[in-house]
Design a protein around this motif. Structure first.
Motif, PDB file in Angstrom:
ATOM      1  N   LEU A  35      54.380  33.520   5.579  1.00 36.25           N
ATOM      2  CA  LEU A  35      55.540  33.858   6.406  1.00 36.25           C
ATOM      3  C   LEU A  35      55.926  32.622   7.213  1.00 36.25           C
ATOM      4  CD1 LEU A  35      54.448  37.321   7.919  1.00 36.25           C
ATOM      5  CD2 LEU A  35      55.681  36.868   5.779  1.00 36.25           C
ATOM      6  N   ILE A  36      57.220  32.367   7.293  1.00 37.16           N
ATOM      7  CA  ILE A  36      57.684  31.258   8.131  1.00 37.16           C
ATOM      8  C   ILE A  36      58.640  31.805   9.185  1.00 37.16           C
ATOM      9  CG2 ILE A  36      58.806  28.995   8.181  1.00 37.16           C
ATOM     10  CD1 ILE A  36      58.109  28.606   5.269  1.00 37.16           C
ATOM     11  N   ASP A  37      58.322  31.559  10.433  1.00 35.01           N
ATOM     12  CA  ASP A  37      59.159  32.041  11.531  1.00 35.01           C
ATOM     13  C   ASP A  37      60.114  30.935  11.964  1.00 35.01           C
ATOM     14  OD1 ASP A  37      60.279  33.282  13.686  1.00 35.01           O
ATOM     15  OD2 ASP A  37      58.401  33.646  14.778  1.00 35.01           O
ATOM     16  N   LEU A  38      61.387  31.080  11.645  1.00 34.73           N
ATOM     17  CA  LEU A  38      62.374  30.059  12.018  1.00 34.73           C
ATOM     18  C   LEU A  38      63.233  30.482  13.197  1.00 34.73           C
ATOM     19  CD1 LEU A  38      63.697  28.566   8.649  1.00 34.73           C
ATOM     20  CD2 LEU A  38      61.817  27.796  10.102  1.00 34.73           C
ATOM     21  N   ASP A  39      62.905  31.640  13.787  1.00 30.00           N
ATOM     22  CA  ASP A  39      63.699  32.095  14.924  1.00 30.00           C
ATOM     23  C   ASP A  39      63.049  31.596  16.223  1.00 30.00           C
ATOM     24  OD1 ASP A  39      65.160  33.414  16.848  1.00 30.00           O
ATOM     25  OD2 ASP A  39      65.118  35.357  15.829  1.00 30.00           O
ATOM     26  N   GLU A 148      50.684  22.022  -2.699  1.00 34.07           N
ATOM     27  CA  GLU A 148      49.823  22.828  -1.824  1.00 34.07           C
ATOM     28  C   GLU A 148      50.364  24.242  -1.622  1.00 34.07           C
ATOM     29  OE1 GLU A 148      47.326  21.270   0.696  1.00 34.07           O
ATOM     30  OE2 GLU A 148      48.204  19.271   0.967  1.00 34.07           O
ATOM     31  N   PHE A 149      51.668  24.414  -1.838  1.00 32.80           N
ATOM     32  CA  PHE A 149      52.254  25.743  -1.645  1.00 32.80           C
ATOM     33  C   PHE A 149      52.240  26.578  -2.919  1.00 32.80           C
ATOM     34  CE2 PHE A 149      53.873  23.386   1.994  1.00 32.80           C
ATOM     35  CZ  PHE A 149      53.562  24.271   3.020  1.00 32.80           C
ATOM     36  N   ASP A 150      51.770  25.985  -4.028  1.00 29.23           N
ATOM     37  CA  ASP A 150      51.674  26.728  -5.289  1.00 29.23           C
ATOM     38  C   ASP A 150      50.740  27.927  -5.176  1.00 29.23           C
ATOM     39  OD1 ASP A 150      53.380  25.070  -6.504  1.00 29.23           O
ATOM     40  OD2 ASP A 150      51.886  23.962  -7.688  1.00 29.23           O
ATOM     41  N   GLU A 151      49.839  27.855  -4.209  1.00 28.50           N
ATOM     42  CA  GLU A 151      48.858  28.932  -4.082  1.00 28.50           C
ATOM     43  C   GLU A 151      49.464  30.235  -3.563  1.00 28.50           C
ATOM     44  OE1 GLU A 151      46.378  28.336  -0.237  1.00 28.50           O
ATOM     45  OE2 GLU A 151      47.039  26.336  -0.833  1.00 28.50           O
ATOM     46  N   TYR A 152      50.722  30.201  -3.126  1.00 20.87           N
ATOM     47  CA  TYR A 152      51.350  31.429  -2.626  1.00 20.87           C
ATOM     48  C   TYR A 152      52.164  32.123  -3.721  1.00 20.87           C
ATOM     49  CZ  TYR A 152      50.039  29.696   1.942  1.00 20.87           C
ATOM     50  OH  TYR A 152      49.315  29.245   3.010  1.00 20.87           O
ATOM     51  N   ASP A 153      52.127  33.445  -3.691  1.00 20.59           N
ATOM     52  CA  ASP A 153      52.986  34.210  -4.595  1.00 20.59           C
ATOM     53  C   ASP A 153      54.390  34.322  -4.020  1.00 20.59           C
ATOM     54  OD1 ASP A 153      50.894  34.980  -6.470  1.00 20.59           O
ATOM     55  OD2 ASP A 153      50.104  36.204  -4.823  1.00 20.59           O
ATOM     56  N   VAL A 154      54.463  34.378  -2.715  1.00 20.81           N
ATOM     57  CA  VAL A 154      55.767  34.597  -2.086  1.00 20.81           C
ATOM     58  C   VAL A 154      55.803  33.971  -0.687  1.00 20.81           C
ATOM     59  CG1 VAL A 154      55.046  36.886  -1.251  1.00 20.81           C
ATOM     60  CG2 VAL A 154      57.464  36.385  -1.440  1.00 20.81           C
ATOM     61  N   VAL A 155      56.966  33.407  -0.371  1.00 24.94           N
ATOM     62  CA  VAL A 155      57.208  32.885   0.975  1.00 24.94           C
ATOM     63  C   VAL A 155      58.365  33.687   1.567  1.00 24.94           C
ATOM     64  CG1 VAL A 155      57.863  30.862   2.341  1.00 24.94           C
ATOM     65  CG2 VAL A 155      56.503  30.558   0.261  1.00 24.94           C
ATOM     66  N   LEU A 156      58.138  34.301   2.712  1.00 25.61           N
ATOM     67  CA  LEU A 156      59.204  35.046   3.390  1.00 25.61           C
ATOM     68  C   LEU A 156      59.600  34.293   4.657  1.00 25.61           C
ATOM     69  CD1 LEU A 156      57.771  38.701   3.237  1.00 25.61           C
ATOM     70  CD2 LEU A 156      59.535  37.714   1.772  1.00 25.61           C
ATOM     71  N   ILE A 157      60.878  33.996   4.781  1.00 31.30           N
ATOM     72  CA  ILE A 157      61.346  33.222   5.932  1.00 31.30           C
ATOM     73  C   ILE A 157      62.172  34.112   6.855  1.00 31.30           C
ATOM     74  CG2 ILE A 157      62.624  31.174   6.672  1.00 31.30           C
ATOM     75  CD1 ILE A 157      62.308  30.044   3.840  1.00 31.30           C
ATOM     76  N   ASP A 158      61.704  34.271   8.074  1.00 38.08           N
ATOM     77  CA  ASP A 158      62.432  35.059   9.078  1.00 38.08           C
ATOM     78  C   ASP A 158      63.427  34.127   9.766  1.00 38.08           C
ATOM     79  OD1 ASP A 158      63.146  37.175  10.703  1.00 38.08           O
ATOM     80  OD2 ASP A 158      61.447  36.956  12.072  1.00 38.08           O
ATOM     81  N   CYS A 159      64.707  34.329   9.499  1.00 35.51           N
ATOM     82  CA  CYS A 159      65.736  33.399   9.976  1.00 35.51           C
ATOM     83  C   CYS A 159      66.248  33.783  11.364  1.00 35.51           C
ATOM     84  CB  CYS A 159      66.914  33.387   9.006  1.00 35.51           C
ATOM     85  SG  CYS A 159      66.501  32.653   7.420  1.00 35.51           S
ATOM     86  N   PRO A 160      66.764  32.783  12.100  1.00 31.94           N
ATOM     87  CA  PRO A 160      67.397  33.106  13.381  1.00 31.94           C
ATOM     88  C   PRO A 160      68.730  33.823  13.139  1.00 31.94           C
ATOM     89  CG  PRO A 160      67.636  30.767  12.887  1.00 31.94           C
ATOM     90  CD  PRO A 160      66.785  31.354  11.810  1.00 31.94           C
ATOM     91  N   PRO A 161      69.245  34.512  14.165  1.00 34.78           N
ATOM     92  CA  PRO A 161      70.483  35.272  13.977  1.00 34.78           C
ATOM     93  C   PRO A 161      71.731  34.391  14.067  1.00 34.78           C
ATOM     94  CG  PRO A 161      69.632  35.626  16.177  1.00 34.78           C
ATOM     95  CD  PRO A 161      68.661  34.721  15.497  1.00 34.78           C
ATOM     96  N   ASN A 162      71.812  33.417  13.195  1.00 31.73           N
ATOM     97  CA  ASN A 162      73.000  32.562  13.157  1.00 31.73           C
ATOM     98  C   ASN A 162      73.036  31.883  11.797  1.00 31.73           C
ATOM     99  OD1 ASN A 162      71.435  30.085  13.086  1.00 31.73           O
ATOM    100  ND2 ASN A 162      71.025  30.429  15.258  1.00 31.73           N
TER     101      ASN A 162
END
Ligand SMILES: Nc1ncnc2c1ncn2[C@@H]1O[C@H](COP(=O)(O)OP(=O)(O)O)[C@@H](O)[C@H]1O
Ligand SMILES: [Mg+2]
Length: 303
Positions: A35-39, A148-162
């Motif tokens: 998970l990546i928190d961009l907000d 290094e990120f190949d080990e993930y099945d999925v990346v979910l990015i939580d975007c800011p409200p803009n």
């Protein structure tokens, strides 16, 4: 690896709730999830870490702010990998099916990154002429392309409200866009606008990237997920579909499964470090909605 941005330029529509629960359920089902928190509000981060933990363990050197901040217009950045953490409580709560949930945390300082990135490109209007346009827009895409990120099945990015620069780096990095929206008439109108902005960005970016199909992007809207549904009667989803059709965008896919409103379950989200889908106090109905959503997500993405 499939990269999905959870995006709506509106705040308070359930983006973070969807990201946290989908991520937790996928990890519980054995997927390796990042998970990546961009907000800058960092709600996703605080869904897994207490404020004092964040302050002591993450803020000094392990947030996405440090990574964006290290962006240098001529050289390469700090590796994004260095910012990855494994929130302890949720990972201890997962089934033993081999899944895990990692997080790249956020920081309020990310609001300034927006300004710096946009200013560095010469403001929003003329940026396509800037020689760094692609480099900046691709920064997250390039970072996630690291082995290094190949080990993930999925990346979910939580975007800011803009739809500012940080969001744009997420869209450029994404295979799919998932759009949480409140289940009411006005919110369905907003989906038209969001879709237009997405199309504009993709066309602009591909225009700058040139004719090489390898260089172009094509993030697709995976679907709209209706959130905070108050089931007054059984016809709500039909009504919402009607709204969407009337705004002339029948091509926007909708998730069959929506998330009902439950103040009881979602009010203390974050306090325990465990999203509702795996929390002890969750009602059967809420758990049903959340797990059905995950199943539909898996069916749509093949993750
Ligand atoms: N289905 C729901 N029922 C009741 N409250 C909800 C529901 N989904 C989210 N919330 C609450 O609504 C607020 C906004 O949700 P959030 O996921 O943070 O939205 P966003 O990330 O789009 O700003 C939060 O306080 C959250 O706990
Ligand atoms: Mg949020």
């Amino acid at each position: 690896m499939n990269v999905i941005s959870v995006l709506n330029y509106k705040g308070g529509v359930g983006k973070t709730t969807v990201t946290a629960n989908l991520g937790a359920d996928l990890a519980n089902r054995g997927r390796r999830v990042l998970l990546i928190d961009l907000d800058p509000q960092a709600s996703l981060t605080f869904s897994f870490y207490a404020a004092d933990e964040w302050d002591a363990q993450l803020r000094p050197a392990k947030t996405v702010l440090h990574w964006y901040d290290s962006f240098n217009w001529s050289q390469s950045q700090k590796p994004l990998r260095d910012m990855v953490t494994a929130p302890p409580r949720i990972n201890a709560r997962l089934s033993d099916r081999g899944g895990r949930l990692d997080l790249i945390a956020s920081d309020l300082g990310l609001v300034d990154v927006e300004l710096d990135l946009a200013a560095g490109l010469g403001g929003s209007r003329y940026q396509t002429f800037n020689p760094d346009y692609l480099k900046v827009h691709r920064m997250l895409a390039d970072a996630l392309a690291d082995d290094e990120f190949d080990e993930y099945d999925v990346v979910l990015i939580d975007c800011p409200p803009n739809f500012n620069m940080v969001t744009r780096t997420a869209v450029v990095a994404s295979d799919h866009i998932l759009v949480p929206a409140k289940a009411d008439y006005l919110s369905t109108l907003g989906i038209t606008y969001l879709r237009r902005r997405l199309t504009q960005l993709v066309e602009q970016y591909n225009g700058v990237a040139g004719p090489d199909p390898e260089a172009s992007i094509n993030p697709e809207i995976l679907g709209v997920v209706f959130t905070m549904i108050q089931y007054a009667g059984s016809g709500l989803m039909t009504k919402l579909r009607g709204y969407i059709e009337r705004t002339g965008q029948t091509e926007v896919p909708l998730f069959q499964q929506g998330l009902r409103e439950s103040k009881n379950v979602f009010a203390d989200t974050g306090e325990l470090g465990i999203p509702a889908v795996l929390a002890a106090h969750t009602t059967e109905n809420v758990e049903y909605d959340l797990t059905q959503l995950t199943s539909e997500f898996i069916a749509k993405t093949g993750i």
